[in-house]
Design an enzyme around this catalytic site. Structure first.
Site, PDB file in Angstrom:
ATOM      1  N   SER A 104       0.646  -7.519   9.556  1.00  0.00           N
ATOM      2  CA  SER A 104       0.806  -7.426   8.333  1.00  0.00           C
ATOM      3  C   SER A 104       0.915  -8.857   7.670  1.00  0.00           C
ATOM      4  CB  SER A 104       2.403  -6.952   8.173  1.00  0.00           C
ATOM      5  OG  SER A 104       2.268  -6.453   6.746  1.00  0.00           O
ATOM      6  N   ASP A 160      -3.141   3.342   8.202  1.00  0.00           N
ATOM      7  CA  ASP A 160      -2.111   2.472   7.468  1.00  0.00           C
ATOM      8  C   ASP A 160      -3.031   2.178   6.020  1.00  0.00           C
ATOM      9  OD1 ASP A 160      -0.643   0.506   6.531  1.00  0.00           O
ATOM     10  OD2 ASP A 160      -1.692  -1.136   7.232  1.00  0.00           O
ATOM     11  N   HIS A 168       0.455   1.348  10.607  1.00  0.00           N
ATOM     12  CA  HIS A 168       0.614  -0.091  10.371  1.00  0.00           C
ATOM     13  C   HIS A 168       1.040  -0.742  11.412  1.00  0.00           C
ATOM     14  CE1 HIS A 168       1.214  -3.459   7.501  1.00  0.00           C
ATOM     15  NE2 HIS A 168       2.272  -3.377   8.142  1.00  0.00           N
TER      16      HIS A 168
END
Length: 622
Positions: free
Chosen positions: A175, A375, A437
């Site tokens: 991320s 994601d 994710h």
């Protein structure tokens, strides 16, 4: 008398310094027992705080897990979660660490842990994140200062754990760590080239999952991904609204080369809002931005995910867990997954996106970019677009020669389709099928196979059954997903001997420092007593009417503590009182603030509801 007046101050300074120095050894960070953890396999752990900015009470929390087996060389993997401001305990207890949270009181072994052949170092970065803490007026704002501070942390950490300083070093995360990791890598390489550096750190690779690296391509991918996954229909009223917002976003992107654009964040927010629907229970629900196969209550839209989070927060707030991890009393608020205040402060308005540094980094360090296909927030289409537009090491994208691209090699693990690999000129891209994710949350064993391949793990010296992992049907190197042979832990006795020698050298060095402090303190105290006795026998110095030393020195010390309270973080609110409790002086009592905050209580940075939040000042936590 000027010299004499400094003796109490000197003694106090030495007394204060001695515990600090004494704490700077690995033994003080050893986790003797982790509450709720299974007894087998035994995993050696260290955890606690490293002070990086004393003037701002800046302390970075780390949690280190030793490898289970040594396969041909020692390796250390640093893991960072994103946000910014989201704790790496996510990675430790929900993704790649040796344990997963079973319930608020118990852990269970993670059979896909990355610590099989690598030491794992989880770091709550930047200060203020997770168990890390700092004065609230000293949160970080820019990526270069974050990287500088992280290198400071590593310098101090390796000084305490010198046995790991020569390891092959890898930095991984997901991320928003896609911004942190390249900046940190750049600063490490620069540090290694400075004259006088005794031990260059052996940075061998970077791994970034569903990484937020290039805002331009990633923001552009929101709509493209939504169309591709049929979340919205082209030409629909919703699509037209989003296209209008995207045009506003694109105008902003053309003006400045920074990381964060509010106009572009609105594209995702409007997408989630406009696609929300009322379910059969009459509740409004929306797409889970971290896994589009799932739905969440509006406006959370994924903030309540993954499901382990409901157990993770109460576990990390348990008093016995806080004690086991050596959390300092200055960290007075309970653990939260994401600190909104840290995220709001870390806008990085003067920092360029980390994508700008990738071409130079790829000249020196191999990089893996991996993505979970389901994601939305940091989706694979943005990553692929960035790679296709980037030039590095004499070529553009994965083009090997004009019109000839590096092949996408089908990847299977234990007979199941896992994704594909594509690589060229030091860069590897991996797409994980049916993954979110947080790829390791879904496929811990597959993610470890990826890591072992990247690190060129050779298990021939360890024994055990290698995983059936194939690229285009070819077996490839022998890596393992478990079932290690009995000789695994003793495969390299010589390496273990070297580690033990380095560890004991660190302990001896700490002991020598403390001994010197004690000798100096004893000498100063003896000299002070001798001078006082001479005074009582009628000896008088030039400054005969000077007030007693203890009276002058103590008042100044108390004022110093009081001054440090000004503008302090609520997290460090108890620090002054706990320090003063140890000052056994006979002076008038100073009225102090009596508010107390419990480590097990709610954080002042989080909303007071039952569910944790990743909210960062209006932005979704990455």
């Amino acid at each position: 008398m000027a010299i004499l007046s400094t003796v109490p101050a000197l003694l106090f300074a030495l007394a204060s310094w001695a515990p600090t120095v004494a704490a700077q050894s690995a033994a003080d960070y050893f986790v003797h027992e982790l509450p709720g953890a299974p007894k087998e396999p035994f995993i050696k752990m260290h955890a606690g705080h490293v002070e990086v900015t004393p003037e701002h009470n800046g302390n970075i929390f780390f949690w280190h897990f030793q490898n289970q087996h040594i396969a041909n060389k020692q390796r250390t993997v640093i893991w960072l979660n994103g946000g910014p401001g989201c704790s790496s305990e996510d990675g430790a207890l929900m993704e790649i660490g040796p344990y997963r949270v079973k319930d608020p009181d118990h852990l269970e072994y993670n059979n896909g842990s990355w610590n099989e052949f690598a030491n794992l170092l989880f770091v709550d970065n930047p200060v203020g994140t997770g168990f890390s803490f700092v004065d609230t007026n000293s949160y970080l704002h820019e990526l270069p200062e974050m990287a500088d501070q992280f290198v400071q942390f590593l310098e101090k950490w390796f000084a305490m754990f010198p046995e790991y300083e020569h390891d092959d070093l890898y930095i991984s995360g997901e991320s928003y760590a896609g911004q942190h990791i390249p900046y940190i890598a750049k600063h490490i390489l620069e540090r290694n080239k400075k004259p006088g550096v005794k031990t260059p750190w052996q940075l061998k690779g970077l791994l970034m999952g569903n990484a937020w690296i290039s805002p331009k391509e990633q923001y552009d991918a929101y709509l493209k991904y939504a169309y591709e996954k049929k979340l919205i229909e082209k030409g629909s009223p919703i699509a037209l609204q989003l296209e209008q917002q995207w045009r506003i976003c694109r105008t902003s992107l053309a003006v400045t080369n920074t990381v964060d654009f509010t106009e572009c964040e609105s594209v995702l927010q409007k997408l989630l809002e406009q696609t929300a629907k009322v379910n059969a229970k009459g509740e409004r629900e929306c797409i889970n931005m971290y896994d589009i196969r799932l739905r969440d209550t509006f406006p959370s839209c994924g903030m309540n995910w993954p499901p382990d989070l409901v157990n993770l927060t109460p576990y990390l707030r348990k008093a016995e867990v806080v004690s086991a991890l050596h959390i300092k009393p200055q960290k007075t608020t309970g653990w939260t997954e994401c600190n909104g205040a840290v995220g709001s402060a870390f806008r990085a308005p003067n920092s360029v996106p980390s994508r700008d540094y990738l071409p130079d980094l790829l000249k020196e360090v191999p990089i893996v970019l991996f993505s979970g296909a389901e994601d939305l927030i940091c989706n694979y289409m943005g990553t692929e677009a960035m790679i296709g537009d980037m030039e590095w090491n004499g070529g553009k994208g994965f083009e090997l020669t004009p019109g000839n691209w590096a092949p996408r090699r089908d990847w299977t693990v234990e007979g199941q389709p896992a994704g594909f690999w594509q690589e060229a000129r030091n860069l590897t891209y991996i797409l994980f099928y049916n993954s979110s994710h947080m790829v390791p949350f879904d496929y811990a064993r597959r993610s470890r196979d990826m890591l072992d391949r990247f690190m060129n793990v050779d298990i021939s010296s360890v024994g055990g059954t290698p995983t059936d992992s194939r690229l285009d049907g070819e077996q490839g190197p022998a890596t393992s997903v478990g079932d290690i042979g009995k000789n695994g832990t003793s495969a390299d006795a010589e390496t273990q001997k070297k580690l033990d020698e380095a560890k004991w050298k660190a302990y001896y060095r700490s002991g020598e420092i403390v001994l010197v402090i004690v000798i100096i303190a004893a000498g100063a105290w003896g000299w002070y007593v001798w001078r006082e006795r001479r005074k009582r026998r009628g000896y008088s110095g030039i400054m005969g009417n000077t007030p007693p030393i203890a009276q002058r020195g103590t008042t100044r010390g108390l004022e110093g503590f009081r001054d440090r309270r000004t503008g302090r973080d609520v997290e460090t609110g108890d620090f002054d009182e706990s320090e003063l409790d140890d000052l056994h002086v006979t002076t008038p009592t100073v009225e102090m603030d009596k508010d107390r905050y419990s480590v097990g209580g709610d954080s002042d940075d989080e909303p007071h509801d039952e569910k944790p939040s990743r909210s960062n000042g209006g932005r979704s936590g990455r």
